[in-house]
Design an enzyme around this catalytic site. Structure first.
Site, PDB file in Angstrom:
ATOM      1  N   LYS A  13       0.834  -1.210   0.000  1.00 55.46           N
ATOM      2  CA  LYS A  13       0.000   0.000   0.000  1.00 55.46           C
ATOM      3  C   LYS A  13       0.870   1.262   0.000  1.00 55.46           C
ATOM      4  O   LYS A  13       0.644   2.182  -0.773  1.00 55.46           O
ATOM      5  CB  LYS A  13      -0.934   0.025   1.228  1.00 55.46           C
ATOM      6  CG  LYS A  13      -1.877  -1.157   1.300  1.00 55.46           C
ATOM      7  CD  LYS A  13      -2.808  -1.071   2.495  1.00 55.46           C
ATOM      8  CE  LYS A  13      -2.143  -1.140   3.852  1.00 55.46           C
ATOM      9  NZ  LYS A  13      -1.498  -2.443   4.160  1.00 55.46           N
ATOM     10  N   ARG A  88     -10.421   0.652   8.237  1.00 56.85           N
ATOM     11  CA  ARG A  88      -9.981  -0.708   8.526  1.00 56.85           C
ATOM     12  C   ARG A  88     -11.030  -1.518   9.253  1.00 56.85           C
ATOM     13  O   ARG A  88     -10.814  -2.698   9.528  1.00 56.85           O
ATOM     14  CB  ARG A  88      -8.766  -0.631   9.447  1.00 56.85           C
ATOM     15  CG  ARG A  88      -7.455  -0.821   8.755  1.00 56.85           C
ATOM     16  CD  ARG A  88      -6.417  -0.559   9.824  1.00 56.85           C
ATOM     17  NE  ARG A  88      -5.277  -1.390   9.656  1.00 56.85           N
ATOM     18  CZ  ARG A  88      -4.171  -0.987   9.050  1.00 56.85           C
ATOM     19  NH1 ARG A  88      -4.105   0.182   8.499  1.00 56.85           N
ATOM     20  NH2 ARG A  88      -3.139  -1.791   8.987  1.00 56.85           N
ATOM     21  N   ARG A 127      11.437  -5.674   5.174  1.00 55.01           N
ATOM     22  CA  ARG A 127      11.231  -4.238   4.925  1.00 55.01           C
ATOM     23  C   ARG A 127      12.177  -3.401   5.767  1.00 55.01           C
ATOM     24  O   ARG A 127      12.445  -3.688   6.930  1.00 55.01           O
ATOM     25  CB  ARG A 127       9.792  -3.838   5.263  1.00 55.01           C
ATOM     26  CG  ARG A 127       9.613  -2.308   5.228  1.00 55.01           C
ATOM     27  CD  ARG A 127       8.189  -1.861   5.244  1.00 55.01           C
ATOM     28  NE  ARG A 127       7.424  -2.469   6.316  1.00 55.01           N
ATOM     29  CZ  ARG A 127       6.101  -2.452   6.368  1.00 55.01           C
ATOM     30  NH1 ARG A 127       5.423  -1.860   5.421  1.00 55.01           N
ATOM     31  NH2 ARG A 127       5.476  -3.041   7.365  1.00 55.01           N
ATOM     32  N   ARG A 160      10.549  -1.372  11.306  1.00 51.46           N
ATOM     33  CA  ARG A 160       9.403  -0.981  12.118  1.00 51.46           C
ATOM     34  C   ARG A 160       9.253  -1.931  13.296  1.00 51.46           C
ATOM     35  O   ARG A 160       9.481  -3.133  13.164  1.00 51.46           O
ATOM     36  CB  ARG A 160       8.130  -1.017  11.259  1.00 51.46           C
ATOM     37  CG  ARG A 160       7.726   0.357  10.762  1.00 51.46           C
ATOM     38  CD  ARG A 160       6.658   0.325   9.731  1.00 51.46           C
ATOM     39  NE  ARG A 160       5.455  -0.406  10.110  1.00 51.46           N
ATOM     40  CZ  ARG A 160       4.376  -0.501   9.334  1.00 51.46           C
ATOM     41  NH1 ARG A 160       4.374   0.094   8.149  1.00 51.46           N
ATOM     42  NH2 ARG A 160       3.335  -1.179   9.722  1.00 51.46           N
ATOM     43  N   ARG A 171      -1.650  -8.993  13.170  1.00 48.76           N
ATOM     44  CA  ARG A 171      -2.052  -8.023  12.139  1.00 48.76           C
ATOM     45  C   ARG A 171      -2.905  -8.707  11.071  1.00 48.76           C
ATOM     46  O   ARG A 171      -3.884  -8.141  10.577  1.00 48.76           O
ATOM     47  CB  ARG A 171      -0.816  -7.361  11.521  1.00 48.76           C
ATOM     48  CG  ARG A 171      -0.154  -6.379  12.485  1.00 48.76           C
ATOM     49  CD  ARG A 171       1.290  -6.096  12.130  1.00 48.76           C
ATOM     50  NE  ARG A 171       1.449  -5.281  10.937  1.00 48.76           N
ATOM     51  CZ  ARG A 171       2.619  -5.085  10.328  1.00 48.76           C
ATOM     52  NH1 ARG A 171       3.714  -5.660  10.805  1.00 48.76           N
ATOM     53  NH2 ARG A 171       2.697  -4.324   9.263  1.00 48.76           N
TER      54      ARG A 171
HETATM   55  P1  AP5 Z   1       4.754  -1.623   1.892  1.00 47.39           P
HETATM   56  O1  AP5 Z   1       4.444  -0.807   0.693  1.00 47.39           O
HETATM   57  O2  AP5 Z   1       5.452  -0.968   3.022  1.00 47.39           O
HETATM   58  O3  AP5 Z   1       3.418  -2.387   2.395  1.00 47.39           O
HETATM   59  P2  AP5 Z   1       2.132  -1.839   3.144  1.00 47.39           P
HETATM   60  O4  AP5 Z   1       0.949  -2.477   2.516  1.00 47.39           O
HETATM   61  O5  AP5 Z   1       2.157  -0.356   3.237  1.00 47.39           O
HETATM   62  O6  AP5 Z   1       2.354  -2.534   4.548  1.00 47.39           O
HETATM   63  P3  AP5 Z   1       2.166  -1.974   6.023  1.00 47.39           P
HETATM   64  O7  AP5 Z   1       2.883  -2.896   6.937  1.00 47.39           O
HETATM   65  O8  AP5 Z   1       2.497  -0.518   6.105  1.00 47.39           O
HETATM   66  O9  AP5 Z   1       0.621  -2.182   6.216  1.00 47.39           O
HETATM   67  P4  AP5 Z   1      -0.108  -2.205   7.559  1.00 47.39           P
HETATM   68  O10 AP5 Z   1      -1.504  -2.079   7.105  1.00 47.39           O
HETATM   69  O11 AP5 Z   1       0.194  -3.361   8.420  1.00 47.39           O
HETATM   70  O12 AP5 Z   1       0.498  -0.960   8.353  1.00 47.39           O
HETATM   71  P5  AP5 Z   1      -0.015   0.517   8.657  1.00 47.39           P
HETATM   72  O13 AP5 Z   1       1.162   1.382   8.737  1.00 47.39           O
HETATM   73  O14 AP5 Z   1      -1.150   0.889   7.793  1.00 47.39           O
HETATM   74  O15 AP5 Z   1       5.590  -2.909   1.394  1.00 47.39           O
HETATM   75  C1  AP5 Z   1       6.048  -3.882   2.291  1.00 47.39           C
HETATM   76  C2  AP5 Z   1       7.412  -4.427   1.828  1.00 47.39           C
HETATM   77  O16 AP5 Z   1       7.234  -5.135   0.601  1.00 47.39           O
HETATM   78  C3  AP5 Z   1       8.444  -3.314   1.531  1.00 47.39           C
HETATM   79  O17 AP5 Z   1       9.706  -3.776   1.925  1.00 47.39           O
HETATM   80  C4  AP5 Z   1       8.371  -3.141  -0.006  1.00 47.39           C
HETATM   81  O18 AP5 Z   1       9.607  -2.718  -0.553  1.00 47.39           O
HETATM   82  C5  AP5 Z   1       8.012  -4.558  -0.449  1.00 47.39           C
HETATM   83  N1  AP5 Z   1       7.155  -4.580  -1.652  1.00 47.39           N
HETATM   84  C6  AP5 Z   1       6.090  -3.770  -1.904  1.00 47.39           C
HETATM   85  N2  AP5 Z   1       5.519  -4.100  -3.085  1.00 47.39           N
HETATM   86  C7  AP5 Z   1       6.229  -5.150  -3.573  1.00 47.39           C
HETATM   87  C8  AP5 Z   1       6.134  -5.962  -4.756  1.00 47.39           C
HETATM   88  N3  AP5 Z   1       5.169  -5.738  -5.671  1.00 47.39           N
HETATM   89  N4  AP5 Z   1       7.038  -6.964  -4.930  1.00 47.39           N
HETATM   90  C9  AP5 Z   1       8.008  -7.192  -4.010  1.00 47.39           C
HETATM   91  N5  AP5 Z   1       8.167  -6.465  -2.878  1.00 47.39           N
HETATM   92  C10 AP5 Z   1       7.277  -5.451  -2.653  1.00 47.39           C
HETATM   93  O19 AP5 Z   1      -0.611   0.316  10.133  1.00 47.39           O
HETATM   94  C11 AP5 Z   1       0.226  -0.039  11.194  1.00 47.39           C
HETATM   95  C12 AP5 Z   1      -0.599  -0.199  12.455  1.00 47.39           C
HETATM   96  O20 AP5 Z   1      -1.212   1.056  12.791  1.00 47.39           O
HETATM   97  C13 AP5 Z   1      -1.763  -1.193  12.384  1.00 47.39           C
HETATM   98  O21 AP5 Z   1      -1.360  -2.510  12.647  1.00 47.39           O
HETATM   99  C14 AP5 Z   1      -2.703  -0.632  13.446  1.00 47.39           C
HETATM  100  O22 AP5 Z   1      -2.249  -0.995  14.735  1.00 47.39           O
HETATM  101  C15 AP5 Z   1      -2.519   0.857  13.311  1.00 47.39           C
HETATM  102  N6  AP5 Z   1      -3.488   1.469  12.378  1.00 47.39           N
HETATM  103  C16 AP5 Z   1      -3.196   2.110  11.196  1.00 47.39           C
HETATM  104  N7  AP5 Z   1      -4.316   2.537  10.603  1.00 47.39           N
HETATM  105  C17 AP5 Z   1      -5.348   2.169  11.420  1.00 47.39           C
HETATM  106  C18 AP5 Z   1      -6.761   2.309  11.332  1.00 47.39           C
HETATM  107  N8  AP5 Z   1      -7.356   2.922  10.291  1.00 47.39           N
HETATM  108  N9  AP5 Z   1      -7.507   1.780  12.331  1.00 47.39           N
HETATM  109  C19 AP5 Z   1      -6.939   1.160  13.385  1.00 47.39           C
HETATM  110  N10 AP5 Z   1      -5.608   0.995  13.521  1.00 47.39           N
HETATM  111  C20 AP5 Z   1      -4.812   1.491  12.544  1.00 47.39           C
HETATM  112 MG    MG Z   2       2.249   1.036   4.806  1.00 44.36          MG
END
Ligand code: AP5
Ligand code: MG
Length: 214
Positions: A13, A88, A127, A160, A171
């Site tokens: 994402k 979410r 990552r 992270r 997660r």
């Molecule tokens: P990356 O692009 O970083 O993936 P991502 O989908 O952004 O993953 P996240 O871990 O950020 O998602 P998340 O939903 O768990 O975390 P968030 O920060 O939203 O890519 C990942 C890796 O893969 C990288 O190394 C990249 O280089 C590689 N990659 C990408 N695309 C690729 C491809 N096509 N091929 C190969 N490699 C690839 O949330 C974190 C926490 O915050 C949650 O767990 C929760 O506790 C809280 N939170 C956030 N938003 C909310 C909400 N709305 N409600 C409640 N809690 C929330």
């Molecule tokens: Mg992310």
């Protein structure tokens, strides 16, 4: 364009949002990034969120409501926005509908990044993130030129706190239990485009651009 990008942890994402915002003049709003910044700044919201994020659990809906209302009150959303990692839960989706209605704004599309859970283990554990500019790397698929150093700003690359296999289990449970119903919620509104996220990043982005042409 007012967009959402939804997918499991590590689907890409953040990586795709960075490419989308280079190509289209819209603001990228990541609730995960906002919460991590709040934790780093030791704000009240950060103190509440820290406990949930480090355990791989969702932050309560009322906390998220507050940060979304504040963010959507800013002028820069007028040209369009891309929400990454929000909504979410079904409650958050209903809440967003109400907030957008009050602002007279429509959602245009929901990009659903689809992938098998197995692929996510290597994405999450490999990552690395720039501690200064948030640029996303991967030790295998997108290494930095100099190990541990950001290509763009020279900042230190970090892992992270929630990028562990233990946290990933929680997660994924939160994703399948709470977030997948959100995809169904938007499917009923005819807004969802499914994107195969298990392809090279350039191909995933090409599919997203195709979806946005409509
Ligand atoms: P990356 O692009 O970083 O993936 P991502 O989908 O952004 O993953 P996240 O871990 O950020 O998602 P998340 O939903 O768990 O975390 P968030 O920060 O939203 O890519 C990942 C890796 O893969 C990288 O190394 C990249 O280089 C590689 N990659 C990408 N695309 C690729 C491809 N096509 N091929 C190969 N490699 C690839 O949330 C974190 C926490 O915050 C949650 O767990 C929760 O506790 C809280 N939170 C956030 N938003 C909310 C909400 N709305 N409600 C409640 N809690 C929330
Ligand atoms: Mg992310």
């Amino acid at each position: 364009m007012n967009l959402l990008i939804i997918g499991a942890p590590g689907t890409g994402k953040g990586t795709m949002s960075a490419l989308i915002k280079e190509e289209f003049p819209i603001v990228h709003i990541s609730t995960g990034d906002m919460l991590r910044e709040a934790i780093a700044n030791e704000t009240n919201i950060g103190k509440i969120a820290n406990h949930y994020i480090s355990n791989g659990q969702l932050v309560p809906d009322d906390v998220i409501h507050g940060i979304i209302v504040e963010r959507l009150g800013k002028d820069d959303i007028k040209n369009g926005f891309l929400f990454d990692g929000y909504p979410r839960t079904q409650n958050q989706a209903i809440d967003l509908d109400e907030i957008l209605k009050s602002l007279n704004i429509n959602l245009d599309k929901v990009l659903y990044l689809d992938i098998d859970d197995e692929v996510l283990k290597t994405r999450i554990t490999g990552r690395r993130l720039c501690s200064k500019c948030n640029e996303i790397y991967h030790v295998v698929s997108k290494p930095s030129k100099v190990e541990g150093v950001c290509d763009i700003c020279g900042g230190e690359l970090i892992q992270r706190a929630d990028d562990t296999l233990e946290s990933l289990v929680n997660r994924l449970e939160a994703y399948h239990g709470m977030t997948q119903p959100v995809i169904e919620y938007y499917e009923k509104q005819g807004l969802v485009t499914r994107i195969n996220a298990d392809q090279a990043p350039a191909k995933v982005f090409a599919d997203i651009k195709d979806a946005l042409k409509d």
